[in-house]
Design a protein around this motif. Sequence first.
Motif, mmCIF file in Angstrom:
data_model
loop_
_atom_site.group_PDB
_atom_site.id
_atom_site.type_symbol
_atom_site.label_atom_id
_atom_site.label_comp_id
_atom_site.label_asym_id
_atom_site.label_seq_id
_atom_site.Cartn_x
_atom_site.Cartn_y
_atom_site.Cartn_z
ATOM 1 N N ALA A 87 0.773 -1.110 0.059
ATOM 2 C CA ALA A 87 -0.015 -0.064 -0.062
ATOM 3 C C ALA A 87 1.034 1.503 -0.101
ATOM 4 O O ALA A 87 1.842 1.311 0.576
ATOM 5 C CB ALA A 87 -0.961 0.028 1.301
ATOM 6 N N ASN A 88 0.285 2.497 -0.340
ATOM 7 C CA ASN A 88 0.671 3.647 -0.276
ATOM 8 C C ASN A 88 -0.049 4.345 0.513
ATOM 9 O O ASN A 88 -1.193 4.451 0.553
ATOM 10 C CB ASN A 88 0.834 4.568 -1.789
ATOM 11 C CG ASN A 88 1.766 3.966 -2.626
ATOM 12 O OD1 ASN A 88 2.866 3.583 -2.313
ATOM 13 N ND2 ASN A 88 1.614 3.817 -4.012
ATOM 14 N N LEU A 89 0.624 4.955 1.693
ATOM 15 C CA LEU A 89 -0.181 5.516 2.737
ATOM 16 C C LEU A 89 0.011 7.021 2.900
ATOM 17 O O LEU A 89 1.395 7.130 3.180
ATOM 18 C CB LEU A 89 -0.330 4.767 4.143
ATOM 19 C CG LEU A 89 -0.628 3.415 4.086
ATOM 20 C CD1 LEU A 89 -0.505 2.526 5.288
ATOM 21 C CD2 LEU A 89 -2.320 3.192 3.597
ATOM 22 N N GLN A 90 -0.503 8.090 2.839
ATOM 23 C CA GLN A 90 -0.270 9.334 2.937
ATOM 24 C C GLN A 90 -0.916 10.088 4.064
ATOM 25 O O GLN A 90 -2.143 10.280 3.300
ATOM 26 C CB GLN A 90 0.474 9.906 1.862
ATOM 27 C CG GLN A 90 0.610 11.659 1.761
ATOM 28 C CD GLN A 90 1.956 11.838 2.704
ATOM 29 O OE1 GLN A 90 2.710 11.216 2.670
ATOM 30 N NE2 GLN A 90 1.988 13.128 3.493
ATOM 31 N N GLY A 91 -0.293 10.846 4.839
ATOM 32 C CA GLY A 91 -1.194 11.777 5.547
ATOM 33 C C GLY A 91 -0.537 13.276 5.602
ATOM 34 O O GLY A 91 0.743 13.428 5.769
ATOM 35 N N THR A 92 -0.988 14.176 5.168
ATOM 36 C CA THR A 92 -0.561 15.589 5.454
ATOM 37 C C THR A 92 -1.524 16.397 6.273
ATOM 38 O O THR A 92 -2.847 16.499 6.019
ATOM 39 C CB THR A 92 -0.550 16.346 4.028
ATOM 40 O OG1 THR A 92 0.389 15.233 3.115
ATOM 41 C CG2 THR A 92 0.289 17.553 3.943
ATOM 42 N N THR A 114 -3.787 5.330 -0.394
ATOM 43 C CA THR A 114 -4.746 6.084 0.617
ATOM 44 C C THR A 114 -4.251 7.362 0.927
ATOM 45 O O THR A 114 -2.910 7.153 1.203
ATOM 46 C CB THR A 114 -4.905 5.173 1.802
ATOM 47 O OG1 THR A 114 -5.452 3.892 1.369
ATOM 48 C CG2 THR A 114 -5.862 5.778 2.797
ATOM 49 N N SER A 115 -4.766 8.442 0.712
ATOM 50 C CA SER A 115 -4.442 9.598 1.263
ATOM 51 C C SER A 115 -5.409 10.664 1.862
ATOM 52 O O SER A 115 -6.367 10.557 1.594
ATOM 53 C CB SER A 115 -3.794 10.458 -0.137
ATOM 54 O OG SER A 115 -3.338 11.782 0.100
#
Length: 131
Positions: A87-92, A114-115
């Motif tokens: 998975a690609n998981l990103q939180g900003t 998922t962002s």
Amino acid sequence: NGLNGQATVQLGKGNSATTSQSNDKLSLNQNAALTIQAGRHNNAVTSQIANPLAGGLNGSLIAQIGNGNQASVGQTAGTGIQPMIGANLQGTVQVGTGNYAMTAQASSANVSNTSVTAQFGSHNVAVTSQH
């Protein structure tokens, strides 16, 4: 063991943080990055590449407090001939005015993107691209 873990904390103005993570094709392919910046006119860039030949994960969080900050993230997983399970998981998170956030995620079959981008303040801009 192929595990990449990184954390950067910066206070003040005009700071720049660049993180680049990539794994060997025989590793467990877990990339994890955390960047925290407080101040104004700061820049955070994160690039993560997980090899498509093994199961893996790209995970990143960028938190910025202040005005005129920029956050850019690129994550790639499973774009080769053999897709991986991962998975690609990103939180900003950005708090302030005039902030900009850009997230780009690319993956092949069996890989999720998922962002989450949360911006609090005014005159903020967020752009997300997932493929």
